[in-house]
Structure formats: structure tokens, C-alpha cells
Design a protein around this motif. Structure first.
Motif, PDB file in Angstrom:
ATOM      1  N   SER A  45       0.958  -1.089   0.093  1.00 19.58           N
ATOM      2  CA  SER A  45       0.017  -0.047   0.021  1.00 19.58           C
ATOM      3  C   SER A  45       0.932   1.155   0.045  1.00 19.58           C
ATOM      4  O   SER A  45       2.109   1.322  -0.670  1.00 19.58           O
ATOM      5  CB  SER A  45      -0.987  -0.105   1.136  1.00 19.58           C
ATOM      6  N   ALA A  47       2.838   2.990   2.224  1.00 19.36           N
ATOM      7  CA  ALA A  47       4.311   2.848   2.830  1.00 19.36           C
ATOM      8  C   ALA A  47       5.181   1.962   1.896  1.00 19.36           C
ATOM      9  O   ALA A  47       6.154   2.215   1.485  1.00 19.36           O
ATOM     10  CB  ALA A  47       4.378   2.513   4.336  1.00 19.36           C
ATOM     11  N   ASP A  66       2.063  -8.759  -0.773  1.00 17.80           N
ATOM     12  CA  ASP A  66       0.811  -8.281  -0.260  1.00 17.80           C
ATOM     13  C   ASP A  66      -0.229  -9.686  -0.144  1.00 17.80           C
ATOM     14  O   ASP A  66      -0.235 -10.254  -1.289  1.00 17.80           O
ATOM     15  CB  ASP A  66       0.265  -7.079  -0.915  1.00 17.80           C
ATOM     16  N   ARG A  67      -1.071  -9.546   0.783  1.00 15.27           N
ATOM     17  CA  ARG A  67      -2.181 -10.525   0.637  1.00 15.27           C
ATOM     18  C   ARG A  67      -3.341 -10.372  -0.571  1.00 15.27           C
ATOM     19  O   ARG A  67      -3.879 -11.246  -1.005  1.00 15.27           O
ATOM     20  CB  ARG A  67      -2.840 -10.687   1.765  1.00 15.27           C
ATOM     21  N   THR A  75      -7.696   1.137   1.510  1.00 17.27           N
ATOM     22  CA  THR A  75      -7.452   1.258   2.914  1.00 17.27           C
ATOM     23  C   THR A  75      -7.847   2.636   3.485  1.00 17.27           C
ATOM     24  O   THR A  75      -7.819   2.615   4.947  1.00 17.27           O
ATOM     25  CB  THR A  75      -5.913   0.737   3.190  1.00 17.27           C
ATOM     26  N   SER A  76      -8.606   3.641   2.800  1.00 18.30           N
ATOM     27  CA  SER A  76      -9.032   4.697   3.487  1.00 18.30           C
ATOM     28  C   SER A  76      -9.991   5.503   2.643  1.00 18.30           C
ATOM     29  O   SER A  76     -10.067   5.105   1.471  1.00 18.30           O
ATOM     30  CB  SER A  76      -7.688   5.432   3.650  1.00 18.30           C
ATOM     31  N   ALA A  77     -10.193   6.734   3.174  1.00 19.96           N
ATOM     32  CA  ALA A  77     -11.006   7.910   2.262  1.00 19.96           C
ATOM     33  C   ALA A  77     -10.251   8.212   1.346  1.00 19.96           C
ATOM     34  O   ALA A  77     -10.671   9.078   0.371  1.00 19.96           O
ATOM     35  CB  ALA A  77     -11.509   8.624   3.344  1.00 19.96           C
ATOM     36  N   GLY A  79      -7.799  10.638   1.249  1.00 24.64           N
ATOM     37  CA  GLY A  79      -7.670  12.385   1.345  1.00 24.64           C
ATOM     38  C   GLY A  79      -6.433  12.554   1.632  1.00 24.64           C
ATOM     39  O   GLY A  79      -5.869  12.108   2.695  1.00 24.64           O
ATOM     40  N   VAL A 143       1.594 -12.738   4.819  1.00 24.93           N
ATOM     41  CA  VAL A 143       2.734 -12.728   5.612  1.00 24.93           C
ATOM     42  C   VAL A 143       2.309 -13.291   7.068  1.00 24.93           C
ATOM     43  O   VAL A 143       1.170 -12.773   7.442  1.00 24.93           O
ATOM     44  CB  VAL A 143       3.482 -11.362   5.923  1.00 24.93           C
ATOM     45  N   ASP A 284       1.800   2.665   8.944  1.00 28.16           N
ATOM     46  CA  ASP A 284       0.755   2.415  10.351  1.00 28.16           C
ATOM     47  C   ASP A 284       1.683   1.120  11.126  1.00 28.16           C
ATOM     48  O   ASP A 284       1.483   1.231  12.189  1.00 28.16           O
ATOM     49  CB  ASP A 284      -0.654   1.805  10.002  1.00 28.16           C
ATOM     50  N   GLU A 295      -4.765  11.078   9.904  1.00 27.89           N
ATOM     51  CA  GLU A 295      -4.065  11.271   8.437  1.00 27.89           C
ATOM     52  C   GLU A 295      -2.793  10.637   8.445  1.00 27.89           C
ATOM     53  O   GLU A 295      -1.934  10.926   9.067  1.00 27.89           O
ATOM     54  CB  GLU A 295      -3.878  12.635   8.214  1.00 27.89           C
ATOM     55  N   GLY A 296      -2.746   9.404   7.575  1.00 28.37           N
ATOM     56  CA  GLY A 296      -1.737   8.507   7.428  1.00 28.37           C
ATOM     57  C   GLY A 296      -1.267   8.176   6.063  1.00 28.37           C
ATOM     58  O   GLY A 296      -0.204   7.534   5.957  1.00 28.37           O
ATOM     59  N   ILE A 297      -1.780   8.803   5.258  1.00 24.86           N
ATOM     60  CA  ILE A 297      -1.107   8.378   3.936  1.00 24.86           C
ATOM     61  C   ILE A 297      -0.122   9.194   3.685  1.00 24.86           C
ATOM     62  O   ILE A 297       1.092   8.561   3.098  1.00 24.86           O
ATOM     63  CB  ILE A 297      -2.283   8.879   2.565  1.00 24.86           C
TER      64      ILE A 297
HETATM   65  C1  LIG Z   1     -11.871   4.558   7.387  1.00 23.31           C
HETATM   66  C2  LIG Z   1     -10.456   5.040   7.307  1.00 23.31           C
HETATM   67  C3  LIG Z   1     -10.176   6.224   6.470  1.00 23.31           C
HETATM   68  C4  LIG Z   1      -9.123   6.647   6.517  1.00 23.31           C
HETATM   69  N1  LIG Z   1      -8.870   7.903   5.855  1.00 23.31           N
HETATM   70  C5  LIG Z   1      -7.887   8.604   5.608  1.00 23.31           C
HETATM   71  C6  LIG Z   1      -7.595   9.493   4.570  1.00 23.31           C
HETATM   72  O1  LIG Z   1      -8.659   9.965   3.926  1.00 23.31           O
HETATM   73  N2  LIG Z   1      -6.444  10.088   4.541  1.00 23.31           N
HETATM   74  C7  LIG Z   1      -5.548   9.827   5.242  1.00 23.31           C
HETATM   75  O2  LIG Z   1      -4.385  10.376   5.287  1.00 23.31           O
HETATM   76  N3  LIG Z   1      -5.438   8.663   6.124  1.00 23.31           N
HETATM   77  C8  LIG Z   1      -6.728   8.009   6.128  1.00 23.31           C
HETATM   78  N4  LIG Z   1      -6.815   6.806   7.053  1.00 23.31           N
HETATM   79  C9  LIG Z   1      -5.557   6.172   7.481  1.00 23.31           C
HETATM   80  C10 LIG Z   1      -4.859   5.662   6.462  1.00 23.31           C
HETATM   81  O3  LIG Z   1      -5.659   4.703   5.799  1.00 23.31           O
HETATM   82  C11 LIG Z   1      -3.559   4.697   6.904  1.00 23.31           C
HETATM   83  O4  LIG Z   1      -2.917   5.445   7.845  1.00 23.31           O
HETATM   84  C12 LIG Z   1      -2.616   4.345   5.748  1.00 23.31           C
HETATM   85  O5  LIG Z   1      -3.450   3.627   4.824  1.00 23.31           O
HETATM   86  C13 LIG Z   1      -1.592   3.672   6.047  1.00 23.31           C
HETATM   87  O6  LIG Z   1      -0.797   3.006   5.155  1.00 23.31           O
HETATM   88  P1  LIG Z   1      -0.031   1.833   5.127  1.00 23.31           P
HETATM   89  O7  LIG Z   1       0.745   1.586   3.823  1.00 23.31           O
HETATM   90  O8  LIG Z   1       0.987   2.065   6.182  1.00 23.31           O
HETATM   91  O9  LIG Z   1      -0.919   0.746   5.505  1.00 23.31           O
HETATM   92  P2  LIG Z   1      -2.065   0.050   4.858  1.00 23.31           P
HETATM   93  O10 LIG Z   1      -2.600   1.265   3.809  1.00 23.31           O
HETATM   94  O11 LIG Z   1      -3.133  -0.258   5.750  1.00 23.31           O
HETATM   95  O12 LIG Z   1      -1.545  -1.134   3.760  1.00 23.31           O
HETATM   96  C14 LIG Z   1      -1.052  -2.124   4.683  1.00 23.31           C
HETATM   97  C15 LIG Z   1      -1.098  -3.353   3.480  1.00 23.31           C
HETATM   98  O13 LIG Z   1      -0.641  -4.445   4.061  1.00 23.31           O
HETATM   99  C16 LIG Z   1      -1.328  -5.584   3.429  1.00 23.31           C
HETATM  100  N5  LIG Z   1      -1.234  -6.419   4.642  1.00 23.31           N
HETATM  101  C17 LIG Z   1      -1.718  -6.523   5.814  1.00 23.31           C
HETATM  102  N6  LIG Z   1      -1.677  -7.250   6.516  1.00 23.31           N
HETATM  103  C18 LIG Z   1      -1.138  -8.578   5.656  1.00 23.31           C
HETATM  104  C19 LIG Z   1      -0.436  -9.822   5.834  1.00 23.31           C
HETATM  105  N7  LIG Z   1      -0.461 -10.492   7.029  1.00 23.31           N
HETATM  106  N8  LIG Z   1       0.142 -10.516   4.641  1.00 23.31           N
HETATM  107  C20 LIG Z   1       0.305  -9.698   3.450  1.00 23.31           C
HETATM  108  N9  LIG Z   1      -0.210  -8.411   3.404  1.00 23.31           N
HETATM  109  C21 LIG Z   1      -0.834  -7.907   4.547  1.00 23.31           C
HETATM  110  C22 LIG Z   1      -2.893  -4.856   3.268  1.00 23.31           C
HETATM  111  O14 LIG Z   1      -3.439  -5.774   2.307  1.00 23.31           O
HETATM  112  C23 LIG Z   1      -2.319  -3.701   2.638  1.00 23.31           C
HETATM  113  O15 LIG Z   1      -2.298  -3.659   1.264  1.00 23.31           O
HETATM  114  C24 LIG Z   1      -8.007   6.324   6.983  1.00 23.31           C
HETATM  115  C25 LIG Z   1      -8.177   5.169   7.999  1.00 23.31           C
HETATM  116  C26 LIG Z   1      -9.463   4.444   8.057  1.00 23.31           C
HETATM  117  C27 LIG Z   1      -9.457   3.190   8.678  1.00 23.31           C
END
Ligand SMILES: Cc1cc2nc3c(=O)[nH]c(=O)nc-3n(C[C@H](O)[C@H](O)[C@H](O)COP(=O)(O)OP(=O)(O)OC[C@H]3O[C@@H](n4cnc5c(N)ncnc54)[C@H](O)[C@@H]3O)c2cc1C
Length: 417
Positions: A45, A47, A66-67, A75-77, A79, A143, A284, A295-297
């Protein structure tokens, strides 16, 4: 080192250790996958893809797992400050842009004219754009955790549902579960996690809207983010014990929108260690989501880029893994005070008596205050490539922030929830 390199994209090779490899790896179709590579990135995703993109052209064998397929599960809205899309060459994924934020309280609404614009984007398209900038290989695999390394070559072994993969450089970008960490019992509802849920009905809207209203959530907020022909309507609760499904549905109902296409997850609101047991964490999994706004994107992209650069230094022979770990952890730590302040604000909001919310929102809506506060907020993770050199790292330092990380953690914990 006894290496069994993974095939590179474009190379006419269809076996790993003599096992067949197929594009679709679902259920029974999942074929065994094992071997070594230079960099193993778990999570495709924001990160994980940001790390992979920084490694493009480095000559490293990069495997991303990734799964789900890339971009398959939103994974989010979605924004993000528009300048982040611009600075990272991802503008094509933009769906809608907003110059103001409309905040509703039970005692009135207030429009904040923003000093910078905010955009919503298409998740699948953004992930595809990020992936187009990568030259690694992707495989679907779940994983499960760390595996015992087969030999003592310093490689880190990772167990997946398709086999064991290993690499000297391993990134956990798997989200809040932090699957490749030692396992410290970090689980909701006791862990510092917020919860968020949204629905994605068809429809359109002009405004980026937020509700601070205890009818929807005692501590947190509701939102409606239009994205072209879709709305993302949801509720986030800072208190993990508060269930947001009912009130997400209530908000959608109040807005006359369908309750369809649910998307939700736990959202970390405290930083965790940037490295552990030789594994690097970004997004995350390292708690990089900002408290208060969730905000985590952009922070996942920001820390992902910073990490990718450090890892590139390793594959290009400019530093070893330990030096990269120290530099990345130092970069992460210089941001801790900003996250701490956001967390303080997050804890303060639910304590404001409801009758004061309306006047407060109006008071804080002055042009000067909005410009000042949103300017600072953006600078927590400013658009584009972060600088990890010492000079700019010093810029991130708050005047009294020279205490070691452990000490700062103690202070945060002592503040209580
Ligand atoms: C409802 C909601 C709305 C949100 N809206 C916003 C927004 O508008 N703007 C914003 O900035 N932030 C938003 N956030 C927060 C934001 O979604 C996260 O902070 C952000 O997605 C983190 O990115 P990441 O790449 O660390 O993790 P993620 O985007 O969560 O990606 C993790 C990846 O790991 C994969 N994965 C997980 N476990 C496994 C496993 N065991 N094996 C293989 N793959 C796996 C998943 O499939 C995924 O692709 C929102 C969160 C939620 C819950």
C-alpha cells in the motif's frame, strides 16, 4: 551466502527452487514461493510502494508481497494535501480538490478557508502509479511472521502462506498489526488505536465535510469526502471501545446516502519503534498515522520515501544495514514531539464541553489562526521527498527535544489517556 535469487520481472524464468510460479495466487491456486532477494517489502500500500519506488534503478532485487493484488483493497478515504500528489507525480489519481473544510457541530457550522488544498484520489489508480515507478517484483502472499533463518548469513526469514522468503533488508509495511515485530500483545481495545469505518455510496458533493458531534461519536469525528462520482462517509473514534458501525450508518442516513461498500480498520495513534530485530517499519506499522486527524497516507509516503533512501544507500554500498537502521530511527525520532502534540490535542477535544464547541470552532476559524495552524500541520510531513541529512534533521527538532526517545515515551505514557 547460499543465495537462491528470485526471478526478476521480464526474465523468462517461471520457477523458484524448481517450483512453478503463477500470476494468480488465491486459495488452492496459491503455489509455493520461496527464495532470497535483496530487499523484501511486506505490504503493497502507501508505505510499502513508496519504499519500493525509492529503490527503482538501484539494481537491487526487490520483492513486494501483499495478501491482495496491488490496489485491490482500498484502505482509507484517500484524502491527502494536493501538493503531496503533485510532489510525488501522482496527480493523475486525483478525483476532487477542495480549498475549504466545512466543520459541523450541533451548535452551527463553520467553513475554514484552507491555506493549501486537499484532494481525494482513486486508491487503485494511485497504487498502480506508484507501482509503475518501481522495478521490483510483486507476489500475492499472506505474511504470517518471522521464520527462523535457515543459515547464519544475516538474512531475515519471513514466513508466508506460500513459503519462506528471506532477505538481508526486510520492511514491514503491513499496517497496525506490525506482523514482523516481536509481538508485544499490542491489540485493540487496549492498544493506542482509533477505529474508523466508512461507506462508499455513489453520489457527488462539493464540500469536504467534518462533523464534531457526540451524536456520531463521543471522541472523534465524522466525515464526508466526495471523490468524483463517489462519496466516502465515515466515523472515526479515538476510543477503540466505541463501535462506529451504527453511527457511520446514521451519518450516511442523515445525509440521505446509501450504506454500501464498507471499509474500515484500526488506526494507530502513537508512534512505535522504527526498527526492531533488524526489520524496518514504515506507515501504520510504525504508528506513522497522525493522531487527532487520523491522516496516515502522506506520512506513510513520507517515511516510506525516507526509508527507501536509507535502504538504497545499503544496496549501493554506501552504508551497512545497521547504519541505515540508525539513520532511519533518528529521522523517525525527530518527529516524535510533533506526534506527541497531535496526541495531546486528540485527548483534549473530547474534554471540551459541547456548548463551547460551536464558539470555539468559530474562534479558531479566523484566517490568521487557520493559516498558522494548517501551515504547521502540513510541515509535520511536508510535501515531497523528506530530507534525512543532519542539517534538516535539526530543523525537525523542537527546542527541548534532545531527550532520548525512551524518555520521551515515558513522558507520553505518564500523561495518561
Ligand atoms: C476508514 C478510514 C479512513 C481513512 N481515511 C484517511 C484519509 O482520508 N487520509 C489519510 O491520510 N489517512 C486515512 N486513513 C488512515 C490511512 O488509511 C492509513 O494511515 C494508511 O493506509 C497507512 O498506510 P500503510 O501503507 O502503512 O498501511 P495500509 O494502507 O493499511 O496497507 C497495509 C497493506 O498490508 C497488507 N497486509 C496487511 N496484513 C498483511 C499480511 N498479514 N500479509 C500480507 N499483506 C498484508 C494490506 O493488504 C495492505 O495492502 C484512514 C483510515 C481508515 C480506517
Amino acid at each position: 551466502m547460499d543465495r537462491h535469487p528470485l526471478p526478476r520481472p521480464g526474465v523468462a524464468e517461471d520457477t523458484l527452487h524448481g517450483m512453478p510460479v503463477r500470476a494468480t495466487k488465491r486459495g488452492d491456486d496459491r503455489t509455493p514461493l520461496e527464495g532470497n532477494c535483496d530487499v523484501l517489502i511486506c505490504g503493497a500500500s502507501f508505505a510499502g510502494l513508496a519504499v519500493a519506488r525509492e529503490l527503482a534503478g538501484s539494481g537491487a532485487e526487490v520483492l513486494v508481497v501483499d495478501r491482495y493484488e496491488i490496489g485491490e483493497r482500498q484502505t482509507s478515504a484517500c484524502g491527502i494535501p494536493t501538493d503531496w500528489l503533485r510532489a510525488t507525480g501522482l496527480m493523475e489519481a486525483e478525483r476532487q480538490r477542495f480549498g475549504s473544510l466545512l466543520i459541523h457541530t450541533p451548535h452551527g457550522s463553520r467553513r475554514y478557508e484552507l491555506p493549501w488544498t486537499f484532494s481525494t484520489f482513486d486508491y487503485r489508480e494511485l497504487c498502480q502509479l506508484l507501482w509503475e515507478g518501481c522495478d521490483g517484483r510483486f507476489e500475492t502472499a499472506k505474511v504470517n511472521g518471522r521464520a527462523a533463518p535457515a543459515n547464519g548469513d544475516g538474512a531475515i526469514a519471513v514466513e508466508t502462506d506460500r513459503g519462506v522468503l528471506s532477505a538481508p533488508l526486510v520492511v514491514d509495511a503491513l499496517g497496525w498489526r506490525r506482523v514482523l515485530a516481536s509481538g508485544d500483545g499490542f491489540q485493540p481495545p487496549d492498544a493506542p488505536l482509533s477505529r474508523g469505518l466508512e461507506v462508499h455510496p455513489d453520489g457527488s458533493g462539493e464540500d469536504l465535510e467534518v462533523w464534531i458531534d457526540r451524536r456520531y461519536v463521543p471522541a472523534g469525528y465524522g466525515w464526508s469526502f466526495p471523490a468524483g462520482d463517489e462519496l466516502r462517509i465515515g466515523v472515526g473514534s479515538f476510543d477503540p471501545r466505541f463501535h462506529v458501525r451504527e453511527t457511520t450508518e446514521l451519518l450516511a442516513e442523515d445525509l440521505g446516502r446509501d450504506r454500501v461498500r464498507y471499509q474500515g480498520n484500526w488506526i494507530p495513534h502513537e508512534l512505535r519503534r522504527a526498527t526492531e530485530g533488524g526489520v524496518f517499519f514504515a506507515g501504520d506499522s510504525a504508528g506513522h498515522c497522525l493522531p487527532l486527524t487520523a491522516e496516515g497516507i502522506r506520512t506513510a509516503l513520507y517515511f516510506g520515501i525516507a526509508l527507501g533512501r536509507e535502504l538504497r544507500g545499503v544496496v549501493e554500498g554506501r552504508q551497512d544495514r545497521e547504519a541505515a537502521a540508525a539513520a532511519y530511527a533518528a529521522f523517525h525520532d525527530t518527529h516524535e514531539w510533533k506526534f506527541r502534540w497531535m496526541l495531546r490535542a486528540q485527548r483534549l477535544v473530547p474534554r471540551v464541553p459541547p456548548r463551547l464547541l460551536g464558539p470555539l470552532i468559530r474562534l479558531l476559524g479566523s484566517r490568521r489562526f487557520v493559516d498558522w495552524s494548517f501551515g504547521h500541520y502540513l510541515r509535520i510531513a511536508p510535501p515531497g521527498a523528506p530530507s534525512t541529512n543532519d542539517e534538516q534533521r535539526a530543523d525537525q527538532q523542537q527546542p527541548d527535544a534532545d531527550q532520548p526517545l525512551g524518555r520521551q515515551r515515558d513522558l507520553v505514557e505518564a500523561e495518561g489517556a
